[in-house]
Design an enzyme around this catalytic site. Structure first.
Site, PDB file in Angstrom:
ATOM      1  N   TYR A 123      45.237  33.130  47.698  1.00  0.00           N
ATOM      2  CA  TYR A 123      45.255  31.858  48.425  1.00  0.00           C
ATOM      3  C   TYR A 123      46.390  30.960  47.920  1.00  0.00           C
ATOM      4  O   TYR A 123      46.369  29.758  48.135  1.00  0.00           O
ATOM      5  CB  TYR A 123      43.910  31.132  48.281  1.00  0.00           C
ATOM      6  N   LYS A 174      39.089  43.691  40.486  1.00  0.00           N
ATOM      7  CA  LYS A 174      39.476  44.981  41.077  1.00  0.00           C
ATOM      8  C   LYS A 174      40.653  45.514  40.255  1.00  0.00           C
ATOM      9  O   LYS A 174      41.689  45.917  40.800  1.00  0.00           O
ATOM     10  CB  LYS A 174      39.849  44.773  42.564  1.00  0.00           C
ATOM     11  N   ASP A 207      33.691  45.851  44.710  1.00  0.00           N
ATOM     12  CA  ASP A 207      32.971  46.596  45.763  1.00  0.00           C
ATOM     13  C   ASP A 207      31.568  46.998  45.295  1.00  0.00           C
ATOM     14  O   ASP A 207      30.571  46.768  45.987  1.00  0.00           O
ATOM     15  CB  ASP A 207      33.772  47.813  46.270  1.00  0.00           C
ATOM     16  N   ASP A 231      35.326  33.601  47.316  1.00  0.00           N
ATOM     17  CA  ASP A 231      35.067  33.070  48.654  1.00  0.00           C
ATOM     18  C   ASP A 231      34.076  33.984  49.381  1.00  0.00           C
ATOM     19  O   ASP A 231      33.085  33.541  49.967  1.00  0.00           O
ATOM     20  CB  ASP A 231      36.404  33.000  49.419  1.00  0.00           C
TER      21      ASP A 231
END
Ligand code: NAD
Length: 338
Positions: A123, A174, A207, A231
């Site tokens: 972002y 991740k 995930d 988010d």
């Protein structure tokens, strides 16, 4: 007396903010509300989604209570929310999701606090198209993670856990694929965790973490993660406790803070008196706590929970047989708070 910049927002914003202001005023805590526009409402009047006078007001008050803002898709505006968070260096987006008694949901004991890094990652606003012969043939987006941005949000999560006697902090990442950006965030989390030996620390890959949250959210306590993951996970967490109408968010910086709901301007239900005002009212509870008005915060929290448990005055998202709307729900909370 607390000076607060009040931004009604777009879509359902003005109606839920009106209800929330009545509830906060009913606590007896003295607020001086300075109403300012942002988002689409500001574009119509000032031709910009963040007018100078709105920024000036927040610069003075260092405190804003805002409704959701609509950011037009793809016509050259940056997200207003992202811009406000960057402008006032609101490095931590704090989004609790806790179960409410009386709702018929799969999980009854969810108590998750998500701390989302709020100014960096994907972002950061560094994106562009690559064109050939006048058409977009590729698009690039740059994720920025700085050591200092990661430190501030991760430390906030650990300090929150320590202060509130929470047991565990989970960092979500991740780093197996995004070795530099997620890798640095994870590295910093491991460093900071050593300073908090009394708090259990674990890391989870986004995930698998999303799957585990759906299978059994009660195993999660405080979570901290990068901007985009935070988010998404906070909307997921809202779904686990009864929907977006219930979960608030605080944007915390060193010298300023903005309180709001997790949800957006919900154009699909705007103007129908059915938007649930709970999320922004709970944002108001977070603001009261931030100001040290603990007793008032507890009173509002208790009134909201009581009414949801009874199920009579709530909006249809919580009880489809309810005859109450935004106005009636808000008024009943204000009445009990008073
Ligand atoms: P949304 O959160 O506005 O709505 C998603 C769904 O949840 C809709 O079906 C909506 O009706 C429902 N919902 C949301 N709030 C509710 C409430 N209080 N009571 C009952 N139901 C509620 O997400 P969206 O539709 O993807 O986004 C609409 C706009 O909001 C977009 O312009 C987006 O950029 C903006 N947005 C703003 C913020 C913010 O200001 N913090 C956050 C998210 C999205």
């Amino acid at each position: 007396m607390y000076n607060v910049t009040l931004i009604p927002g777009d879509g359902i914003g003005p109606s839920i903010m009106e209800a929330a202001v009545k509830v906060l005023d009913a606590t007896g805590v003295k607020f001086e509300w300075e109403e300012r526009l942002a988002g689409m409402a500001a574009v119509e009047k000032f031709d910009t989604p963040i007018p100078f006078e709105t920024l000036e007001s927040i610069r003075k008050s260092r405190l804003a209570f805002k409704g959701p803002l609509t950011t037009p898709v793809g016509i050259g505006y940056r997200s207003v929310n992202v811009a406000l968070r960057q402008e006032f260096e609101l490095y931590a987006n704090v989004r609790p999701a806790t179960s409410f008694e009386g709702l018929d949901l799969r999980y009854k004991n969810v108590n998750i606090m998500i701390v989302r890094e709020n100014t960096e990652g994907l972002y950061s606003g560094i994106e562009h198209f690559i064109k050939a012969d006048g058409i977009n043939i590729a698009a690039e987006s740059t994720a920025i993670i700085t050591r200092s941005g990661a430190e501030k949000s991760i430390r906030y999560a650990f300090e929150y856990a320590r202060k509130n006697k929470r047991k565990r902090v989970t960092v979500v990442h991740k780093a197996n694929i995004l070795k530099c950006t997620s890798g640095l965030f994870l590295e910093v989390a491991h460093e900071i965790a050593k300073e908090y030996p009394e708090i259990e620390f674990q890391d989870k890959i986004i995930d698998a973490c999303a799957m585990q949250m759906v299978m059994d959210p009660t195993v999660f306590d405080v979570m901290v993660t990068t901007n985009l993951f935070g988010d998404i996970l906070s909307d997921l967490a809202a779904g686990l406790v009864g929907g977006l109408g219930l979960t608030p968010g605080a944007n915390i910086g060193k010298t300023a803070a903005i309180f709001e709901a997790v949800h957006g301007s919900a154009p699909d239900i705007a103007g129908k008196n059915i938007a649930n005002p709970t999320a922004v009212i709970m944002g108001g509870v977070m603001m009261l706590e931030y100001l040290g008005e603990h007793e008032a915060a507890v009173r509002v929290d208790k009134a909201v929970r009581e009414i949801i448990k009874e199920g009579k005055f709530v909006t249809p998202d919580l009880n489809k047989n309810s005859k109450s709307g935004t106005v009636e729900f808000g008024a009943e909370i204000a009445r009990r708070v008073k």
